[in-house]
Design a protein around this motif. Structure first.
Motif, PDB file in Angstrom:
ATOM      1  N   PRO A  59      37.795  44.786  25.101  1.00  0.00           N
ATOM      2  CA  PRO A  59      38.216  43.714  24.196  1.00  0.00           C
ATOM      3  C   PRO A  59      39.525  43.999  23.464  1.00  0.00           C
ATOM      4  O   PRO A  59      40.203  43.074  23.032  1.00  0.00           O
ATOM      5  N   GLU A  60      39.907  45.256  23.355  1.00  0.00           N
ATOM      6  CA  GLU A  60      41.152  45.586  22.659  1.00  0.00           C
ATOM      7  C   GLU A  60      42.385  45.356  23.532  1.00  0.00           C
ATOM      8  O   GLU A  60      43.503  45.423  23.069  1.00  0.00           O
ATOM      9  N   TRP A  61      42.160  45.079  24.811  1.00  0.00           N
ATOM     10  CA  TRP A  61      43.256  44.832  25.753  1.00  0.00           C
ATOM     11  C   TRP A  61      43.081  43.461  26.405  1.00  0.00           C
ATOM     12  O   TRP A  61      42.286  43.315  27.324  1.00  0.00           O
ATOM     13  N   PRO A  62      43.819  42.446  25.953  1.00  0.00           N
ATOM     14  CA  PRO A  62      43.734  41.160  26.655  1.00  0.00           C
ATOM     15  C   PRO A  62      44.090  41.348  28.135  1.00  0.00           C
ATOM     16  O   PRO A  62      45.045  42.053  28.463  1.00  0.00           O
ATOM     17  N   VAL A  63      43.316  40.762  29.007  1.00  0.00           N
ATOM     18  CA  VAL A  63      43.479  40.987  30.447  1.00  0.00           C
ATOM     19  C   VAL A  63      44.903  40.682  30.895  1.00  0.00           C
ATOM     20  O   VAL A  63      45.490  41.452  31.665  1.00  0.00           O
ATOM     21  N   GLU A  64      45.466  39.609  30.408  1.00  0.00           N
ATOM     22  CA  GLU A  64      46.822  39.237  30.840  1.00  0.00           C
ATOM     23  C   GLU A  64      47.889  40.200  30.319  1.00  0.00           C
ATOM     24  O   GLU A  64      48.993  40.241  30.871  1.00  0.00           O
ATOM     25  N   GLN A  65      47.584  40.998  29.299  1.00  0.00           N
ATOM     26  CA  GLN A  65      48.534  41.974  28.769  1.00  0.00           C
ATOM     27  C   GLN A  65      48.270  43.386  29.276  1.00  0.00           C
ATOM     28  O   GLN A  65      49.049  44.301  29.039  1.00  0.00           O
ATOM     29  N   MET A  66      47.174  43.567  29.958  1.00  0.00           N
ATOM     30  CA  MET A  66      46.794  44.861  30.527  1.00  0.00           C
ATOM     31  C   MET A  66      47.781  45.228  31.634  1.00  0.00           C
ATOM     32  O   MET A  66      48.339  44.343  32.291  1.00  0.00           O
ATOM     33  N   ALA A  67      47.983  46.509  31.856  1.00  0.00           N
ATOM     34  CA  ALA A  67      48.832  46.933  32.973  1.00  0.00           C
ATOM     35  C   ALA A  67      48.294  46.322  34.262  1.00  0.00           C
ATOM     36  O   ALA A  67      47.083  46.340  34.522  1.00  0.00           O
ATOM     37  N   ALA A  68      49.173  45.758  35.071  1.00  0.00           N
ATOM     38  CA  ALA A  68      48.760  45.062  36.295  1.00  0.00           C
ATOM     39  C   ALA A  68      47.973  45.975  37.235  1.00  0.00           C
ATOM     40  O   ALA A  68      47.025  45.531  37.886  1.00  0.00           O
ATOM     41  N   ILE A  69      48.343  47.234  37.306  1.00  0.00           N
ATOM     42  CA  ILE A  69      47.610  48.180  38.165  1.00  0.00           C
ATOM     43  C   ILE A  69      46.188  48.331  37.663  1.00  0.00           C
ATOM     44  O   ILE A  69      45.227  48.216  38.435  1.00  0.00           O
ATOM     45  N   ASP A  70      46.025  48.588  36.376  1.00  0.00           N
ATOM     46  CA  ASP A  70      44.686  48.768  35.808  1.00  0.00           C
ATOM     47  C   ASP A  70      43.840  47.517  35.993  1.00  0.00           C
ATOM     48  O   ASP A  70      42.675  47.594  36.393  1.00  0.00           O
ATOM     49  N   ARG A  71      44.419  46.380  35.715  1.00  0.00           N
ATOM     50  CA  ARG A  71      43.716  45.100  35.839  1.00  0.00           C
ATOM     51  C   ARG A  71      43.206  44.894  37.266  1.00  0.00           C
ATOM     52  O   ARG A  71      42.056  44.535  37.483  1.00  0.00           O
ATOM     53  N   ASN A  72      44.035  45.175  38.243  1.00  0.00           N
ATOM     54  CA  ASN A  72      43.639  44.950  39.628  1.00  0.00           C
ATOM     55  C   ASN A  72      42.689  46.017  40.155  1.00  0.00           C
ATOM     56  O   ASN A  72      41.812  45.711  40.963  1.00  0.00           O
ATOM     57  N   ILE A  73      42.809  47.231  39.682  1.00  0.00           N
ATOM     58  CA  ILE A  73      41.820  48.259  40.032  1.00  0.00           C
ATOM     59  C   ILE A  73      40.452  47.849  39.506  1.00  0.00           C
ATOM     60  O   ILE A  73      39.441  47.946  40.215  1.00  0.00           O
ATOM     61  N   LEU A  74      40.401  47.381  38.280  1.00  0.00           N
ATOM     62  CA  LEU A  74      39.131  46.938  37.695  1.00  0.00           C
ATOM     63  C   LEU A  74      38.558  45.750  38.454  1.00  0.00           C
ATOM     64  O   LEU A  74      37.351  45.695  38.712  1.00  0.00           O
ATOM     65  N   ARG A  75      39.398  44.825  38.837  1.00  0.00           N
ATOM     66  CA  ARG A  75      38.925  43.670  39.605  1.00  0.00           C
ATOM     67  C   ARG A  75      38.293  44.114  40.923  1.00  0.00           C
ATOM     68  O   ARG A  75      37.215  43.648  41.296  1.00  0.00           O
ATOM     69  N   ILE A  76      38.973  45.003  41.624  1.00  0.00           N
ATOM     70  CA  ILE A  76      38.447  45.499  42.903  1.00  0.00           C
ATOM     71  C   ILE A  76      37.101  46.170  42.697  1.00  0.00           C
ATOM     72  O   ILE A  76      36.126  45.883  43.392  1.00  0.00           O
ATOM     73  N   ALA A  77      37.034  47.084  41.753  1.00  0.00           N
ATOM     74  CA  ALA A  77      35.797  47.850  41.537  1.00  0.00           C
ATOM     75  C   ALA A  77      34.651  46.952  41.093  1.00  0.00           C
ATOM     76  O   ALA A  77      33.523  47.095  41.585  1.00  0.00           O
ATOM     77  N   LEU A  78      34.918  46.040  40.176  1.00  0.00           N
ATOM     78  CA  LEU A  78      33.855  45.142  39.722  1.00  0.00           C
ATOM     79  C   LEU A  78      33.368  44.255  40.858  1.00  0.00           C
ATOM     80  O   LEU A  78      32.170  44.006  40.982  1.00  0.00           O
ATOM     81  N   TYR A  79      34.285  43.803  41.685  1.00  0.00           N
ATOM     82  CA  TYR A  79      33.865  43.001  42.832  1.00  0.00           C
ATOM     83  C   TYR A  79      33.000  43.840  43.774  1.00  0.00           C
ATOM     84  O   TYR A  79      31.957  43.382  44.239  1.00  0.00           O
TER      85      TYR A  79
END
Length: 151
Positions: A69-89
């Motif tokens: 919650p301390e990191w809005p998804v759109e402001q998160m580093a693009a690499i981190d955001r996409n790694i999380l998306r892959i793993a959660l999927y």
């Protein structure tokens, strides 16, 4: 590097390009896969991951927002955001991949492509998400195989 990790790397690179440049998913993944020369099963895995992440991106981002919650998804580093998306999927849709493997693979991607803080951040978000809601990360995955995003 193991075959599935090479597939995940190709998907991460494709998602990064799609996320930042808005390029066509089909052409991006085709270009990426042409450079890694994966066996057919691994190529299918990569395409399935990309298709699933793109199809369920809004739901994945809601999970990320809930556990970071301390990191809005759109402001998160693009690499981190996409790694999380892959793993959660993977955690939600790839039943043959153990939780530990999905998290470890995400952390390894974060070590390879993220900042010094990325592995710890990715591990923390995924650990929290799994502890609280693995079964409900994506409640409506039945349609992920039919997505037209990537063939």
């Amino acid at each position: 590097m193991k075959v599935r990790r090479r597939a995940r790397v190709a998907v991460l690179q494709a998602l990064f390009e799609i996320d930042l440049a808005g390029h066509d998913p089909e052409s991006v993944i085709t270009k990426r896969l042409a450079h890694v020369h994966l066996p057919p099963a691994a190529e299918a895995f990569a395409r399935r991951l990309l298709r699933g992440v793109l199809t369920h991106q809004a739901a994945l981002d809601r999970v990320i927002a809930r556990y970071a919650p301390e990191w809005p998804v759109e402001q998160m580093a693009a690499i981190d955001r996409n790694i999380l998306r892959i793993a959660l999927y993977e955690l939600a849709a790839e039943e043959d991949i153990p939780v530990r493997v999905a998290i470890n693979e995400a952390v390894e991607l974060a070590k390879m492509f993220g900042s010094d803080a990325s592995p710890r951040f990715v591990n923390g978000v995924l650990g929290s998400a799994v502890a609280h809601e693995r079964a409900s990360i994506l409640p409506h995955l039945g349609d992920h195989k039919e997505s037209p995003a990537v063939k």
